[in-house]
Write a protein that holds these residues in place. Structure first.
Motif, PDB file in Angstrom:
ATOM      1  N   ALA A 210      76.326  32.982  33.830  1.00 35.41           N
ATOM      2  CA  ALA A 210      77.692  33.465  34.005  1.00 35.41           C
ATOM      3  C   ALA A 210      78.576  33.124  32.817  1.00 35.41           C
ATOM      4  O   ALA A 210      79.524  33.864  32.507  1.00 35.41           O
ATOM      5  CB  ALA A 210      78.284  32.871  35.281  1.00 35.41           C
ATOM      6  N   LEU A 211      78.271  32.018  32.148  1.00 35.64           N
ATOM      7  CA  LEU A 211      79.091  31.578  31.019  1.00 35.64           C
ATOM      8  C   LEU A 211      78.401  31.784  29.671  1.00 35.64           C
ATOM      9  O   LEU A 211      78.845  31.221  28.669  1.00 35.64           O
ATOM     10  CB  LEU A 211      79.436  30.089  31.181  1.00 35.64           C
TER      11      LEU A 211
ATOM     12  N   GLU B 134      80.554  32.674  26.663  1.00 38.25           N
ATOM     13  CA  GLU B 134      81.415  31.550  26.294  1.00 38.25           C
ATOM     14  C   GLU B 134      80.601  30.434  25.637  1.00 38.25           C
ATOM     15  O   GLU B 134      81.067  29.798  24.675  1.00 38.25           O
ATOM     16  CB  GLU B 134      82.130  31.014  27.544  1.00 38.25           C
TER      17      GLU B 134
ATOM     18  N   LEU C  53      82.464  31.154  36.680  1.00 38.05           N
ATOM     19  CA  LEU C  53      83.539  31.645  35.807  1.00 38.05           C
ATOM     20  C   LEU C  53      84.922  31.369  36.408  1.00 38.05           C
ATOM     21  O   LEU C  53      85.818  30.892  35.683  1.00 38.05           O
ATOM     22  CB  LEU C  53      83.348  33.130  35.518  1.00 38.05           C
TER      23      LEU C  53
ATOM     24  N   VAL D 235      74.373  39.265  34.340  1.00 36.27           N
ATOM     25  CA  VAL D 235      75.810  39.179  34.039  1.00 36.27           C
ATOM     26  C   VAL D 235      76.102  39.672  32.625  1.00 36.27           C
ATOM     27  O   VAL D 235      76.989  40.522  32.438  1.00 36.27           O
ATOM     28  CB  VAL D 235      76.334  37.746  34.258  1.00 36.27           C
ATOM     29  N   PRO D 236      75.390  39.197  31.582  1.00 30.10           N
ATOM     30  CA  PRO D 236      75.631  39.763  30.245  1.00 30.10           C
ATOM     31  C   PRO D 236      75.367  41.268  30.170  1.00 30.10           C
ATOM     32  O   PRO D 236      76.075  41.984  29.446  1.00 30.10           O
ATOM     33  CB  PRO D 236      74.646  38.980  29.356  1.00 30.10           C
TER      34      PRO D 236
ATOM     35  N   ARG E 248      78.400  42.915  31.693  1.00 26.75           N
ATOM     36  CA  ARG E 248      79.571  42.724  30.822  1.00 26.75           C
ATOM     37  C   ARG E 248      79.483  43.612  29.591  1.00 26.75           C
ATOM     38  O   ARG E 248      80.491  44.171  29.148  1.00 26.75           O
ATOM     39  CB  ARG E 248      79.694  41.248  30.424  1.00 26.75           C
TER      40      ARG E 248
ATOM     41  N   ASP F 115      84.357  43.427  33.455  1.00 23.06           N
ATOM     42  CA  ASP F 115      84.895  42.132  33.039  1.00 23.06           C
ATOM     43  C   ASP F 115      84.031  41.020  33.628  1.00 23.06           C
ATOM     44  O   ASP F 115      83.237  41.241  34.551  1.00 23.06           O
ATOM     45  CB  ASP F 115      86.343  41.987  33.509  1.00 23.06           C
ATOM     46  N   GLY F 116      84.204  39.821  33.093  1.00 22.83           N
ATOM     47  CA  GLY F 116      83.317  38.725  33.456  1.00 22.83           C
ATOM     48  C   GLY F 116      83.331  38.380  34.936  1.00 22.83           C
ATOM     49  O   GLY F 116      82.282  38.124  35.536  1.00 22.83           O
TER      50      GLY F 116
ATOM     51  N   GLY G 202      80.144  38.810  37.396  1.00 20.75           N
ATOM     52  CA  GLY G 202      79.637  37.666  38.144  1.00 20.75           C
ATOM     53  C   GLY G 202      79.652  37.908  39.643  1.00 20.75           C
ATOM     54  O   GLY G 202      78.724  37.513  40.361  1.00 20.75           O
TER      55      GLY G 202
END
Length: 412
Positions: A44-45, A48, A166, A243-244, A247, A252-253, A257
């Motif tokens: 999920a991150l 980031e 997130l 998730v990526p 996205r 959006d994130g 998610g």
């Protein structure tokens, strides 16, 4: 031939009361709940993590693949540890070290991120192997129910991490480290809940040496193993990259998610239903193949279908993938004559299977790095699903693996 010490309860009456069995069953489900957040929280991150730690696409691929590799490398040690110190104590150590490894990911260090991920992955590997064996040992007449409950919990843990990580990061003021480390807290709490099981079984466990022969030469055992491995490759592609993927497609994130969280929550429901369907049928072959078709078809929909249909495909993928996870766990139990064979078959399936499964998320990363897009992953998903379907058909046949367990000498 392989030999190991298997911890078995000496006085069977120790766990026969209804309340004790309910507590034991609930504890096993709570343990399972903590064996998947490691994967989906990092996923999920992932953008980031790459931005803040300057990780390349290759390094990100290694990060998503590392825990799956650990599942394969460390699963053979589960039976050995359980034989030396008992299954209950081994599980307690697993939970404590899992909490430590998960918390290490919260440090602002690439090195500690990878070390913590590897430590937690090793603990999850051992927990994965012990769960089916404990179900076979302590719930021989409730196999379908318990398998469904703990595989449902596996999915619920992954869904929680996918959907909440997130928002937690934003609640912590944009602290990626806190959002990764917070998942150590549930593992620590469950370690405290499990502690009474260790105390209650102290002095009640006899370690008996059993030899399990013929497993690695058995064709059906390899079908079970390959079914586990290639369906797991699909699952960890979802945990590591969905998730990526969403996205990159424009979601959006938080929405991406949430979509993955919904998919994994549906997996949890599917996990509860599929073991009952599997046991009721004469064999599980057709069910295993159908689940492979559903899971792969839904992944292709998530890759290429219009974004407004994403929720439909997420739910469908959850039905297929959750069913596959439960089916793979169920056939380990159904193809085993006793808990000792189940423990070794579980170790074999998860050792070889997860090493194969590690190729899934790694190849998705390579494909994206090479082509600049996730579209090429469609071919990979189709290949993985096809191999899983063939071995799922063969693993579903109503036979026992040819391995035989024999009691040797008691260990004082």
């Amino acid at each position: 031939m392989t030999a190991s010490e298997i911890a078995v309860p000496s006085p069977p009456e120790a766990k026969t009361s209804t309340s004790a069995r309910i507590i034991l069953g609930a504890s096993l489900v709570l343990i399972a709940l903590n064996l998947r957040p490691l994967f989906s929280s990092a996923s999920a991150l992932l953008p980031e993590i790459q931005a803040q730690l300057a990780l390349s696409s290759f390094a990100a691929s290694l990060l998503t693949t590392l825990p799956v590799v650990c599942l394969g490398l460390f699963s053979p040690f589960a039976a050995r540890f359980a034989g030396r110190i008992g299954s209950e104590r081994t599980m307690l150590v697993v939970l404590v070290l899992l909490a430590i490894g998960t918390s290490l990911r919260g440090l602002s260090s690439i090195f500690m991120l990878f070390v913590g991920t590897a430590l937690a992955g090793a603990c999850i590997a051992i927990g994965n192997v012990l769960l089916p064996a404990l179900v076979k040992r302590d719930f021989p007449h409730r196999t379908a129910l318990m398998t469904g409950l703990y595989t449902m919990a596996l999915c619920a843990g992954a869904a929680s991490a996918a959907g909440l990580t997130l928002p937690l990061e934003r609640a912590f003021g944009g602290s990626m480290n806190a959002a990764l480390a917070i998942w150590a807290l549930p593992a620590a709490v469950v370690a405290l809940i499990w502690l009474p099981q260790v105390i209650l079984t102290r002095g009640q466990t006899v370690r008996t040496r059993f030899t399990v022969s013929g497993l690695w030469r058995d064709r059906l055992a390899w079908n079970v193993t390959l079914f586990m491995g290639f369906q797991s490759a699909l699952a960890y592609c979802v945990f590591g990259w969905l998730v990526p993927i969403l996205r990159e497609r424009g979601l959006d994130g938080v929405t991406a998610g949430a979509a993955v969280s919904v998919s994994v929550m549906v997996q949890a429901a599917s996990c509860l239903v599929v073991p009952h369907l599997a046991i009721k049928g004469r064999n599980q072959s057709a069910l295993n193949v159908a689940l492979c078709v559903i899971a792969v078809g839904a992944l292709l929909g998530l890759l290429f279908a219009p974004l407004w249909t994403v929720w439909f495909w997420a739910v469908l993928q959850g039905i297929g993938q959750g069913g596959l996870i439960a089916a793979a766990m169920t056939v380990i139990v159904l193809r085993s004559r006793d808990s000792h064979v189940a423990s070794h078959l579980s170790g074999m399936a998860q050792c070889v299977g997860y090493l194969l499964a590690a190729s899934g998320p790694l190849l998705v990363g390579f494909i994206h790095s090479w082509t600049g897009s996730f579209a090429g992953s469609a071919v990979l998903f189709a290949v993985l699903g096809s191999i899983a379907a063939v071995n799922g058909w063969l693993a579903g046949r109503p036979h026992y693996v040819g391995a035989i367990s024999r009691q040797a000498d008691a260990v004082s």
